[in-house]
Design an enzyme around this catalytic site. Structure first.
Site: not given
Length: 844
Positions: A121, A253, A255-256, A290, A293, A312
């Site tokens: 991403e 921080g 990432m999903e 996360e 998501h 988000e």
């Protein structure tokens, strides 16, 4: 936004076969990608970046292609449109950019090691394989990976591994998903695993630099979060496993990635025996964010990046909903009020701020969308407003419909509002579009005019702002049941004030609960009534009062000097949220004083008066069985006492240091940073400096690293500051992912400000080369803006950054931050004398 800009318009992939051969020694990736899809015309394009393409075939026949580097494209001319199978052979570099496929570095017992991970991403999948690298271009993926493997290594990906043949690891076919959610990692990993009630395997992975016990907390939170979401969403988790992986080098921080969530080590792994409650809450909310998501973002994905907020903002709200459900004693919504709410309100008050929904095309501008205060925090506040308007039953019913309608596909904000509106019989879209499409937020003026209680709304600005006549549909949340639910006009009369006050039998208030994204400016009649009954109000109401007064003072709608006498009214509160809000307000007074001035000494006296009783009550060390509020408030109170130069506090911290100097890492994480900082400031030496820097290099404990960083960046010694800045570009000491925190620490230190500012100006090109393509890059400018407060610094800031104003991804940040510093300089000039006099009056 023109549709023809999107490669998906001309080629719609349905399935990818990805083969990657990754060599860590040579730092090369050899790849072969086969894509089945539909070409709607003969001239099509695939995304690529930094790929050296050697051959392209269509249905087994070699075809001509051109690399278009500025557009990050492979241009291909097919013989015919329709169903097509493309095969692209290529070579790619394995870079240290923390984007695409990249190595993470760490040490175990002094031996340097690395693991390979991914970050795709926003638009970095194209650095790993040719693709239609757009959220709408969902497809299924078969992944096969070969690497320079040695015994004891583990490889993981979105889906389970199904077989290994000739050193090639084959993974099961994914669900239909977007390219940016593909992930894999390999290296010497340890893990712990469990299963949810519904049979999903949950695992936490990290390097062997960490004690195995540091995986336990995350495993428990992840398992219970997934169980909560399956129930709340009334939609099953659709994959066989959910891996959580801590990467030693990670720019964001977390990432999903679907089925393989990646994290900074600091936000996943923690010492169960010595981590502050605040840090536990932070890690829990990151994990819950996360995992939210996995449905909202992964199962259903925004159609294009302009609806990034849809991913988000929702996950940012749901992290609090989930953690509140699984750890109710934490009262985590109070943290939302002390972190997300003020962050959104501060940022959103500057003219020129982006709206939550923003049209965007350029990849560099897409990364600039990730404004944590707007897309995350403000967006979450919007959704909290929706939740309070429609209630959880309608929210869950609407979400179930939303997932059923769009699963494995894409959606827009309008689709969500439609589902929630249908479930609640409320025109949610009409209400929310005034918040979604417009930047900024309103201040509601509550006034008694000629005996009549009147409300007015207008846009609130900190600094200069152009009144564009914006209006919002404001969920009023008044304690007056006769007030409307939604306030959407310029002005509203609620009748004769005496009648309203008599009917309520309590002070009139709006935005009760502080869940709506606006602030309130009460006139003296209404404010004095609230202040006279302050002790009757809950902690959130008291927090909100200080929050709104602080913002009104920042916007010069009231004088900061008028707020100073109110501070002592909150000083003895036992609620952590009130303490946090109090010192947020008090710390804002620091900008009005110069270092070592009489005014600063008087401000320190004020801090001493505010904190002294609480220091005696709480003490320096945690107490068995104490409340969560006391645990959370202690560091804030002790920090205030140390700023106050309280001699007892300085000596107490020094004694704790001396008693633990051979085992500093075991100091209570709640106070360790304060103890170390106090030691460096008041008892520092080069020997201590070198000892702490060596500890920083050697420890794998992110919490201890954070304590050391806070201490070393606070040194008053110019020589040691120079020694520290000399390590800024040494990745063996300070990883690029951590550099911003070090830079900010030195810049915020009055003794280090000049040296840090000189460094970033002199070495800007190095910084841009190192982290320039990263979504965090622009925040270096934000950090500088948070510190600068003089006319001279404003001039220097403009001289350096204005020539860079047309750099993609930096334009809005530079433009806004000039305004932020300008407004701060103007505020200080206008208010300094009155504020310092008010402080002096308080300490006489």
């Amino acid at each position: 936004m023109t549709e023809t800009n999107h490669f998906y318009e001309t080629f719609q992939p349905s399935h990818y076969d990805l083969y990657l051969d990754i060599n860590r020694e040579t730092k090369l990736i050899s790849g072969k990608t086969t894509i089945t899809g539909n070409a709607s015309q003969t001239a099509i394009s695939l995304h690529q970046k930094y790929l050296k393409v050697t051959a392209v075939e269509a249905d087994g026949q070699t075809v001509d292609f051109q690399l278009d580097q500025p557009s990050e494209a492979i241009r291909i001319n097919l013989k015919q449109a329709g169903e097509t199978t493309l095969t692209v052979t290529y070579i790619a570099p394995l870079t240290d950019s923390m984007m695409g496929i990249y190595p993470s570095y760490y040490e175990v017992n002094g031996e340097k090691k690395q693991i390979i991970g991914t970050q795709f991403e926003t638009t970095f999948a194209r650095q790993a394989f040719p693709s239609i690298d757009e959220p709408e271009a969902k497809a299924t993926f078969d992944l096969a990976i070969k690497f320079d493997e040695h015994p004891g290594e583990t490889i993981i990906s979105n889906m389970p591994e199904v077989r290994t043949e000739n050193g090639v690891h084959y993974f099961d076919t994914t669900m239909k998903m977007s390219t940016y959610l593909i992930a894999f990692a390999f290296g010497e990993l340890q893990s712990k695993q469990t299963k949810t009630k519904s049979g999903v395997t949950v695992g936490v992975f990290g390097t062997k630099a960490h004690k195995a016990s540091k995986l336990d907390f995350a495993l428990d939170i992840a398992k219970r979060s997934i169980e909560f979401y399956e129930d709340f969403y009334q939609t099953s988790y659709p994959l066989p496993h959910s891996w959580q992986l801590a990467l030693p080098d990670f720019s964001a921080g977390a990432m999903e990635n679907w089925g393989l969530v990646t994290y900074r080590e600091a936000y996943l792994l923690l010492d169960p025996d010595n981590t502050s409650l605040e840090m536990k809450q932070l890690v829990a909310t990151v994990i819950a964010h996360e995992l939210a998501h996995q449905w909202f973002g992964d199962l259903v994905t925004m159609k294009w990046w302009d609806d990034l907020w849809l991913n988000e903002s929702f996950a940012n709200m749901m992290e609090y909903v989930a953690v509140d459900a699984i750890e109710p004693d934490w009262h985590i919504w109070e943290t939302f009020q002390t972190s997300e709410a003020p962050m959104a309100l501060n940022r959103d008050a500057t003219d020129g701020v982006q709206s939550v929904h923003v049209s965007v095309e350029d990849p560099a501008e897409i990364d600039a969308l990730f404004d944590s205060a707007i897309v995350y925090a403000k967006g979450a506040r919007m959704l909290v407003m929706v939740r309070s308007l429609i209630g959880d039953d309608a929210l869950r019913k609407g979400l179930r419909k939303y997932f059923e309608a769009h699963q494995y596909g894409n959606a827009t904000g309008a689709d969500l509002w439609s589902a929630l509106g249908e479930a609640s019989d409320l025109d949610v879209g009409a209400i929310m579009n005034s918040w979604l499409e417009q930047p900024g937020y309103p201040v509601v003026d509550a006034q008694v005019i000629d005996g009549e209680l009147t409300l007015k709304q207008h846009q609130f600005f900190i600094g200069e702002g152009k009144n564009a006549g914006r209006r919002w549909q404001i969920p009023l949340n008044s304690n007056d049941p006769q007030a409307p639910v939604i306030f959407k006009d310029d002005k509203l009369s609620l009748g004769q004030y005496d009648d309203v006050r008599k009917r309520l039998n309590e002070p009139f208030r709006v935005n009760v609960g502080n869940n709506s994204h606006f602030i309130v400016h009460y006139d003296d009649t209404l404010l004095n009534d609230i202040l006279a009954h302050l002790d009757q109000f809950d902690a959130i109401t008291q927090l909100q009062l200080m929050q709104d007064l602080r913002l009104l003072a920042e916007g010069q709608q009231i004088s900061y000097a008028s707020v100073v006498p109110l501070l002592k009214r909150f000083a003895d509160s036992k609620a952590a949220v009130v303490i946090t809000a109090l010192y947020s307000l008090a710390n804002n007074l620091k900008k009005f004083v110069l270092p070592d001035s009489i005014a600063e000494k008087q401000l320190q006296q004020l801090f001493d008066r505010l904190s002294s009783a609480q220091v005696k009550r709480l003490g320096w060390q945690p107490v068995a069985g104490e409340s969560n509020d006391d645990q959370l408030a202690r560091p804030t109170i002790l920090n205030a006492a140390l700023y106050a130069q309280n001699s007892d506090a300085i000596v107490a911290a020094h004694q704790i240091f001396m008693a633990n100097q051979t085992k500093l890492s075991t100091l209570s994480a709640d106070i360790r940073g304060l103890v170390l900082t106090n030691e460096v400031k008041h008892y520092g030496s080069e020997k201590l400096f070198d000892q702490l820097l060596a500890d920083y290099r050697q420890t794998a404990d992110a919490s201890y690293k954070s304590s050391i960083r806070a201490a070393l960046t606070s040194t008053p010694d110019a020589a040691l500051i120079g020694k520290l800045i000399a390590q800024f570009e040494n990745a063996d000491v300070i990883k690029p992912q951590d550099l911003r925190g070090w830079f900010r620490g030195v810049l915020a230190n009055a003794h280090g400000e000049q040296a840090a500012w000189d460094w970033i100006r002199n070495d800007w090109q190095w910084l841009e080369d190192t982290v320039g393509g990263d979504m965090e890059f622009a925040t270096y400018i934000t950090v500088i803006t948070g510190v600068f407060k003089t006319a001279d610094r404003l001039s220097e800031f403009k001289a350096f950054f204005e020539p860079k104003i047309n750099t993609p991804g930096l334009t809005r940040e530079i433009t806004m931050d000039i305004k932020v510093i300008e407004s701060r300089v103007a505020l200080i000039e206008a208010e300094k004398e009155a504020v310092n006099q008010a402080v002096a009056d308080e300490v006489e």
